[in-house]
Design a protein around this motif. Structure first.
Motif, mmCIF file in Angstrom:
data_model
loop_
_atom_site.group_PDB
_atom_site.id
_atom_site.type_symbol
_atom_site.label_atom_id
_atom_site.label_comp_id
_atom_site.label_asym_id
_atom_site.label_seq_id
_atom_site.Cartn_x
_atom_site.Cartn_y
_atom_site.Cartn_z
ATOM 1 N N TYR A 125 0.795 -1.046 0.021
ATOM 2 C CA TYR A 125 -0.117 -0.027 -0.085
ATOM 3 C C TYR A 125 0.863 1.290 -0.069
ATOM 4 O O TYR A 125 1.963 1.128 0.577
ATOM 5 N N ILE A 126 0.347 2.126 -0.893
ATOM 6 C CA ILE A 126 0.867 3.484 -0.609
ATOM 7 C C ILE A 126 -0.212 4.548 -0.281
ATOM 8 O O ILE A 126 -1.256 4.383 -1.011
ATOM 9 N N ARG A 127 -0.087 5.387 0.833
ATOM 10 C CA ARG A 127 -1.000 6.537 0.938
ATOM 11 C C ARG A 127 -0.272 7.777 1.201
ATOM 12 O O ARG A 127 0.439 7.875 1.982
ATOM 13 N N LYS A 128 -0.815 8.628 0.309
ATOM 14 C CA LYS A 128 -0.186 9.994 0.345
ATOM 15 C C LYS A 128 -1.139 11.034 0.545
ATOM 16 O O LYS A 128 -2.272 10.876 0.078
ATOM 17 N N ASN A 129 -0.761 12.127 1.358
ATOM 18 C CA ASN A 129 -1.835 13.298 1.424
ATOM 19 C C ASN A 129 -1.066 14.452 1.345
ATOM 20 O O ASN A 129 -0.207 14.992 2.200
ATOM 21 N N ARG A 130 -0.953 14.962 0.116
ATOM 22 C CA ARG A 130 -0.085 16.423 -0.239
ATOM 23 C C ARG A 130 -1.087 17.439 -0.415
ATOM 24 O O ARG A 130 -1.671 17.372 -1.436
ATOM 25 N N ASN A 131 -0.970 18.435 0.478
ATOM 26 C CA ASN A 131 -1.675 19.379 0.365
ATOM 27 C C ASN A 131 -3.222 19.393 -0.222
ATOM 28 O O ASN A 131 -4.125 19.942 -0.819
ATOM 29 N N GLY A 132 -3.896 18.348 0.689
ATOM 30 C CA GLY A 132 -5.069 18.015 0.789
ATOM 31 C C GLY A 132 -5.320 17.227 -0.639
ATOM 32 O O GLY A 132 -6.495 16.712 -0.384
ATOM 33 N N ALA A 133 -4.484 16.692 -1.466
ATOM 34 C CA ALA A 133 -4.819 15.767 -2.443
ATOM 35 C C ALA A 133 -4.358 14.598 -1.891
ATOM 36 O O ALA A 133 -3.320 14.055 -1.608
ATOM 37 N N VAL A 134 -5.248 13.560 -1.667
ATOM 38 C CA VAL A 134 -5.224 12.332 -1.132
ATOM 39 C C VAL A 134 -4.802 11.230 -2.269
ATOM 40 O O VAL A 134 -5.702 11.462 -3.434
ATOM 41 N N SER A 135 -4.055 10.497 -2.122
ATOM 42 C CA SER A 135 -3.695 9.427 -3.167
ATOM 43 C C SER A 135 -3.485 8.033 -2.344
ATOM 44 O O SER A 135 -2.728 7.968 -1.524
ATOM 45 N N GLU A 136 -4.230 7.063 -3.048
ATOM 46 C CA GLU A 136 -3.987 5.673 -2.101
ATOM 47 C C GLU A 136 -3.863 4.622 -3.408
ATOM 48 O O GLU A 136 -4.730 4.875 -4.582
ATOM 49 N N ALA A 137 -3.246 3.706 -3.339
ATOM 50 C CA ALA A 137 -3.029 2.436 -4.185
ATOM 51 C C ALA A 137 -2.548 1.440 -3.423
ATOM 52 O O ALA A 137 -1.798 1.392 -2.331
ATOM 53 N N SER A 138 -2.967 0.254 -4.041
ATOM 54 C CA SER A 138 -2.341 -1.123 -3.525
ATOM 55 C C SER A 138 -2.106 -1.996 -4.525
ATOM 56 O O SER A 138 -2.635 -1.786 -5.726
ATOM 57 N N LEU A 139 -1.000 -2.773 -4.235
ATOM 58 C CA LEU A 139 -0.683 -3.545 -5.564
ATOM 59 C C LEU A 139 -0.292 -5.085 -4.815
ATOM 60 O O LEU A 139 0.047 -5.073 -3.563
ATOM 61 N N ALA A 140 -0.888 -5.886 -5.452
ATOM 62 C CA ALA A 140 -0.828 -7.266 -5.034
ATOM 63 C C ALA A 140 -0.442 -8.197 -6.360
ATOM 64 O O ALA A 140 -0.790 -8.178 -7.249
ATOM 65 N N PHE A 141 0.048 -9.253 -5.841
ATOM 66 C CA PHE A 141 0.429 -10.421 -6.627
ATOM 67 C C PHE A 141 -0.948 -11.368 -7.010
ATOM 68 O O PHE A 141 -1.588 -11.641 -5.916
ATOM 69 N N ARG A 142 -1.149 -11.585 -8.234
ATOM 70 C CA ARG A 142 -2.343 -12.434 -8.763
ATOM 71 C C ARG A 142 -2.096 -13.455 -9.805
ATOM 72 O O ARG A 142 -1.827 -13.032 -10.720
ATOM 73 N N ASN A 143 -1.774 -14.458 -9.265
ATOM 74 C CA ASN A 143 -1.506 -15.758 -10.134
ATOM 75 C C ASN A 143 -0.406 -15.448 -11.059
ATOM 76 O O ASN A 143 0.677 -15.434 -10.975
#
Length: 150
Positions: free
Chosen positions: A80-98
């Motif tokens: 997971y990566i979660r960022k909050n820069r100057n009110g701009a929220v950004s979230e992402a998740s990366l997973a292995f799938r087969n």
């Protein structure tokens, strides 16, 4: 939410189909939509053009990357990566799938861009399919030789 399925393409197929990425998109999309015998045939084609992503190597690479980055963590094999820069929220998740990776992202593009950059550094033949927009692109465009005619 944006969703990307990321495949590692065999070098010879990546070079041959560069500029015709839509053919990969069609193959992967058709695979997700079909069933039965047609799905088995498409699976064999996908296994031929893609390269297996080693789960252990992926995990150790990602563990190394997230340790130096604030707002990054791993939980149950998902990164997971979660960022909050100057009110701009950004979230992402990366997973292995087969035989692929799956990335979910929301908010601004900062977090998914970080994941894309890490994967781009790891291997130049990753192809991301944007399932919501119906498109795909190389994480690192493949350089084509330029010929000069005299």
């Amino acid at each position: 939410m944006r969703t990307y399925i990321i495949y590692l393409i065999e070098k010879q197929f990546a070079n041959h189909f560069y500029g015709r990425e839509h053919m990969f998109y069609d193959l992967f999309h058709d695979y997700e939509e079909t069933e039965g015998e047609e799905k088995r045939i498409l699976r064999r084609q996908i296994m031929c053009v893609t390269k297996r992503i080693p789960a252990g190597l992926f995990s150790s690479y990602m563990d190394e990357k997230i340790t130096s980055k604030q707002g990054c963590f791993e939980e149950n094999g998902v990164y997971y990566i979660r960022k909050n820069r100057n009110g701009a929220v950004s979230e992402a998740s990366l997973a292995f799938r087969n035989h692929s990776l799956i990335l979910h992202a929301s908010g601004s593009y900062e977090s998914e861009t970080i994941f894309f950059e890490w994967l781009r550094q790891w291997n130049p033949y990753f192809l991301a399919l944007d399932t919501g927009e119906g498109r795909c692109a190389w994480l690192r465009p493949i350089k084509q030789p330029k010929f000069i005619l005299s």
